[in-house]
Design a protein around this motif. Structure first.
Motif, mmCIF file in Angstrom:
data_model
loop_
_atom_site.group_PDB
_atom_site.id
_atom_site.type_symbol
_atom_site.label_atom_id
_atom_site.label_comp_id
_atom_site.label_asym_id
_atom_site.label_seq_id
_atom_site.Cartn_x
_atom_site.Cartn_y
_atom_site.Cartn_z
ATOM 1 N N HIS A 13 -26.925 0.454 -43.109
ATOM 2 C CA HIS A 13 -27.167 1.574 -42.424
ATOM 3 C C HIS A 13 -29.143 1.410 -42.849
ATOM 4 N N GLU A 14 -29.818 1.203 -41.869
ATOM 5 C CA GLU A 14 -30.768 1.736 -41.807
ATOM 6 C C GLU A 14 -31.505 2.974 -42.068
ATOM 7 N N ALA A 15 -31.087 4.600 -41.234
ATOM 8 C CA ALA A 15 -31.889 5.425 -41.186
ATOM 9 C C ALA A 15 -31.072 6.229 -41.542
ATOM 10 N N PRO A 16 -30.494 6.839 -43.008
ATOM 11 C CA PRO A 16 -28.716 7.341 -42.648
ATOM 12 C C PRO A 16 -29.496 8.608 -43.125
ATOM 13 N N ALA A 17 -27.970 9.693 -42.869
ATOM 14 C CA ALA A 17 -28.659 10.755 -41.853
ATOM 15 C C ALA A 17 -29.043 11.906 -43.069
ATOM 16 N N TRP A 18 -28.906 11.929 -44.411
ATOM 17 C CA TRP A 18 -29.529 12.385 -45.578
ATOM 18 C C TRP A 18 -29.975 11.007 -46.588
ATOM 19 N N GLY A 48 -22.423 14.454 -59.737
ATOM 20 C CA GLY A 48 -21.587 14.443 -60.727
ATOM 21 C C GLY A 48 -21.986 13.793 -61.991
ATOM 22 N N GLU A 49 -21.138 14.355 -63.270
ATOM 23 C CA GLU A 49 -21.028 13.380 -64.111
ATOM 24 C C GLU A 49 -19.872 12.052 -63.666
ATOM 25 N N GLY A 50 -20.958 10.908 -64.872
ATOM 26 C CA GLY A 50 -20.146 9.329 -64.154
ATOM 27 C C GLY A 50 -20.885 9.391 -62.918
ATOM 28 N N GLU A 51 -19.694 8.292 -62.294
ATOM 29 C CA GLU A 51 -20.075 7.075 -61.351
ATOM 30 C C GLU A 51 -18.742 8.079 -60.052
ATOM 31 N N VAL A 52 -19.380 9.892 -60.064
ATOM 32 C CA VAL A 52 -19.794 10.186 -58.736
ATOM 33 C C VAL A 52 -20.233 10.928 -58.081
ATOM 34 N N TYR A 53 -20.261 11.113 -56.800
ATOM 35 C CA TYR A 53 -21.281 10.408 -55.766
ATOM 36 C C TYR A 53 -21.001 11.283 -54.546
ATOM 37 N N GLU A 54 -22.077 11.437 -53.741
ATOM 38 C CA GLU A 54 -22.058 12.190 -52.297
ATOM 39 C C GLU A 54 -22.070 11.575 -51.521
ATOM 40 N N VAL A 55 -21.326 10.900 -50.605
ATOM 41 C CA VAL A 55 -21.773 9.908 -49.070
ATOM 42 C C VAL A 55 -23.154 10.768 -48.459
ATOM 43 N N CYS A 56 -24.287 10.032 -48.377
ATOM 44 C CA CYS A 56 -25.416 10.661 -47.849
ATOM 45 C C CYS A 56 -25.764 9.272 -45.769
ATOM 46 N N CYS A 57 -24.491 8.917 -45.903
ATOM 47 C CA CYS A 57 -24.468 8.583 -44.612
ATOM 48 C C CYS A 57 -23.176 8.589 -43.643
#
Length: 166
Positions: A13-18, A48-57
């Motif tokens: 993704h060259e230009a992720p939405a967030w 969040g803590e640990g390996e927790v992530y929000e998708v930004c694309c």
């Protein structure tokens, strides 16, 4: 963008939405979705803590994921589980070749802009559209309906299948 190295196609993704200041990336193996030999690189931010992530694309190929979903990442920097859905959906449209005389790509871009929703293009024939609220989507559907009916464009919801890690 897609690039093939040693028989594996990497989709990025060259230009992720967030796009954010501190971003992380992780791969999704697309084999469980019938796309063996393909990996999609997702942009993430800590959630969040640990390996927790929000998708930004906005995922082009991975099923069951959308912008804002919270995911877990494994040791090999792959998304290995879905923790929480964001409530958003992804509408994906693929424009076939050869292009017809009446091309819906410009009207689709205009409808997306007018609706105030986000989108990401993978080349000039494949778009992933963020759907935070289905009620704003009718003009977007209408913009590509003639091509859908004629078979020169195809659409699908990314949540037509659940997320399945490889």
């Amino acid at each position: 963008m897609q690039v093939t190295i040693d028989g594996i196609t990497y989709v990025s993704h060259e230009a992720p939405a967030w796009r954010c200041e501190k971003s992380y990336m992780a791969m999704v193996d697309l084999t469980p979705f019938g796309l063996g030999g393909m990996l999609e690189q997702l942009w993430l931010r800590e959630a969040g803590e640990g390996e927790v992530y929000e998708v930004c694309c906005i995922p082009y190929y991975a099923y069951g994921l959308a912008l804002g979903d919270v995911v877990g990442k494994g040791e090999s920097d792959t998304v290995d589980h879905l923790i929480k859905k964001s409530g958003r959906r992804v509408l994906r449209v693929l424009f076939a070749e050869p292009r017809p005389l009446v091309d819906s790509r410009a009207p689709l871009r205009e409808a997306v802009d007018a609706a105030g929703v986000l989108s990401e293009w993978n080349g000039d024939r494949h778009v992933a559209i963020d759907v935070p609220d289905i009620s704003v989507m009718q003009p977007i559907f209408d913009s590509v309906e003639p091509e859908i009916k004629s078979g020169t464009a195809f659409w699908e919801w990314s949540d037509s299948k659940g997320f399945m890690p490889a």
